[in-house]
Design an enzyme around this catalytic site. Structure first.
Site, PDB file in Angstrom:
ATOM      1  N   SER A   7       0.850  -1.200   0.000  1.00 14.56           N
ATOM      2  CA  SER A   7       0.000   0.000   0.000  1.00 14.56           C
ATOM      3  C   SER A   7       0.880   1.242   0.000  1.00 14.56           C
ATOM      4  CB  SER A   7      -0.894   0.017   1.237  1.00 14.56           C
ATOM      5  OG  SER A   7      -1.419   1.318   1.396  1.00 14.56           O
ATOM      6  N   HIS A  32      -1.194  -1.200  -4.366  1.00 16.19           N
ATOM      7  CA  HIS A  32      -2.467  -0.918  -3.686  1.00 16.19           C
ATOM      8  C   HIS A  32      -2.544   0.579  -3.402  1.00 16.19           C
ATOM      9  CE1 HIS A  32      -5.983  -2.014  -1.216  1.00 16.19           C
ATOM     10  NE2 HIS A  32      -5.564  -1.091  -0.362  1.00 16.19           N
ATOM     11  N   ASP A  34      -4.753   3.720  -1.980  1.00 15.08           N
ATOM     12  CA  ASP A  34      -5.846   4.019  -1.049  1.00 15.08           C
ATOM     13  C   ASP A  34      -6.353   5.446  -1.215  1.00 15.08           C
ATOM     14  OD1 ASP A  34      -6.084   1.616   0.677  1.00 15.08           O
ATOM     15  OD2 ASP A  34      -3.970   2.035   1.088  1.00 15.08           O
ATOM     16  N   MET A  36      -9.028   8.258   0.005  1.00 14.78           N
ATOM     17  CA  MET A  36      -9.894   8.602   1.154  1.00 14.78           C
ATOM     18  C   MET A  36     -10.452  10.003   0.970  1.00 14.78           C
ATOM     19  SD  MET A  36      -7.404   7.337   4.202  1.00 14.78           S
ATOM     20  CE  MET A  36      -6.584   5.744   4.132  1.00 14.78           C
ATOM     21  N   HIS A  65      -8.349   1.259  -4.072  1.00 15.45           N
ATOM     22  CA  HIS A  65      -9.288   1.013  -2.970  1.00 15.45           C
ATOM     23  C   HIS A  65      -9.956   2.340  -2.617  1.00 15.45           C
ATOM     24  CE1 HIS A  65      -9.602  -0.178   1.600  1.00 15.45           C
ATOM     25  NE2 HIS A  65     -10.790  -0.036   1.042  1.00 15.45           N
ATOM     26  N   MET A  67     -12.132   4.550  -0.512  1.00 21.11           N
ATOM     27  CA  MET A  67     -12.804   4.738   0.779  1.00 21.11           C
ATOM     28  C   MET A  67     -13.516   6.077   0.696  1.00 21.11           C
ATOM     29  SD  MET A  67      -9.698   3.243   3.071  1.00 21.11           S
ATOM     30  CE  MET A  67      -8.577   3.368   1.682  1.00 21.11           C
ATOM     31  N   MET A 136     -11.518  -5.814   5.300  1.00 21.39           N
ATOM     32  CA  MET A 136     -10.725  -4.871   6.102  1.00 21.39           C
ATOM     33  C   MET A 136     -10.429  -5.519   7.452  1.00 21.39           C
ATOM     34  SD  MET A 136     -10.203  -2.298   4.171  1.00 21.39           S
ATOM     35  CE  MET A 136      -9.206  -1.494   5.423  1.00 21.39           C
ATOM     36  N   ASP A 174      -6.717  -6.431   4.065  1.00 26.33           N
ATOM     37  CA  ASP A 174      -6.152  -5.081   4.100  1.00 26.33           C
ATOM     38  C   ASP A 174      -6.146  -4.530   5.521  1.00 26.33           C
ATOM     39  OD1 ASP A 174      -5.270  -2.565   3.539  1.00 26.33           O
ATOM     40  OD2 ASP A 174      -7.013  -1.976   2.330  1.00 26.33           O
TER      41      ASP A 174
END
Ligand code: DX5
Ligand code: ZN
Length: 215
Positions: A7, A32, A34, A36, A65, A67, A136, A174
């Site tokens: 990540s 990966h 992330d 947000m 990913h 979020m 998660m 994750d």
């Protein structure tokens, strides 16, 4: 052998290209990434322009990913930025089936992530449509948290659901993955290990990836 997905949330953002080069030369399978929004999770990370830049620095799979609330609004933009896998949160999608169909129609692999409190049984009806389920093992929003042990039970249950129906979805874990707990996670039935702090906090990240790969 599990796929390893470092990540980049834990990468050095001032030297992102160096970290991408290190990952390209390593045994890492996926990047990966992330995203947000400060609404779905209590933190803001990076977004579309950063992913587009990383895309230019690697030919490995970009596993994005999300979020974020309302991910359907941005699916096309993430495709254009170079996402190969696009994962949305079950808890952020009222019309999850529509979101998944949209991701697939854009030519990406479709994933659903579930928070630690969300039972995997809620995935029963959508599972045949999925390429990936991201379980998660921490509350999303931050790197470097401790693995929640109950996750192992969820992995086993999801593995049973996938195998019983002969489905193809990969199981990704994750949060809080370490060299110490990776074996139990793989034994429970995981296919993809995300690792942020364990990789980027190590003295030798590429060697740590190689060690994870050999578990
Ligand atoms: C957390 C993110 C994770 C995070 C994992 O919200 O989804 O991908 O970067 O980091 P570690 O491996 O440090 O728990
Ligand atoms: Zn993640």
């Amino acid at each position: 052998m599990a796929l390893i997905a470092p990540s980049l949330l834990s990468a050095n953002f001032l030297k992102l290209e160096e970290d991408c080069t290190m990952l390209n030369r390593s045994e890492a399978d996926w990047f990966h990434l992330d995203v947000m929004d400060g609404i779905f999770v209590p933190n803001i990370s990076f977004g579309i322009p950063v992913i587009a830049a990383i895309r230019k620095a690697t030919s490995k799979v970009c596993d994005v990913h999300l979020m974020i609330q309302d991910p359907g609004k941005y699916a096309e933009a993430f495709k254009a930025a170079g996402a190969d896998v696009l994962t949305v949160h079950l808890e952020a999608c009222t019309h999850l089936h529509r979101n998944i169909q949209q991701i697939k129609s854009l030519g990406m692999l479709a994933g659903v992530a579930v928070n630690p409190h969300t039972p995997v049984s809620l995935l029963a009806d959508i599972l045949p449509d999925l390429d990936l389920v991201c379980i998660m093992s921490v509350n999303p929003g931050f790197g470097g948290q401790k693995f929640i042990p109950h996750t192992l039970t969820k992995i086993k249950e999801l593995r049973r659901m996938i195998n019983e129906k002969g489905l193809q979805a990969k199981i990704e874990i994750d949060g809080g993955v370490t060299l110490e707990n990776a074996q139990s996670i793989i034994e429970a039935g995981a296919d993809v290990l995300v690792a942020g702090n364990t990789v980027f906090g190590a003295a030798d990240p590429a060697d740590t990836i190689a060690k994870l790969k050999r578990i």
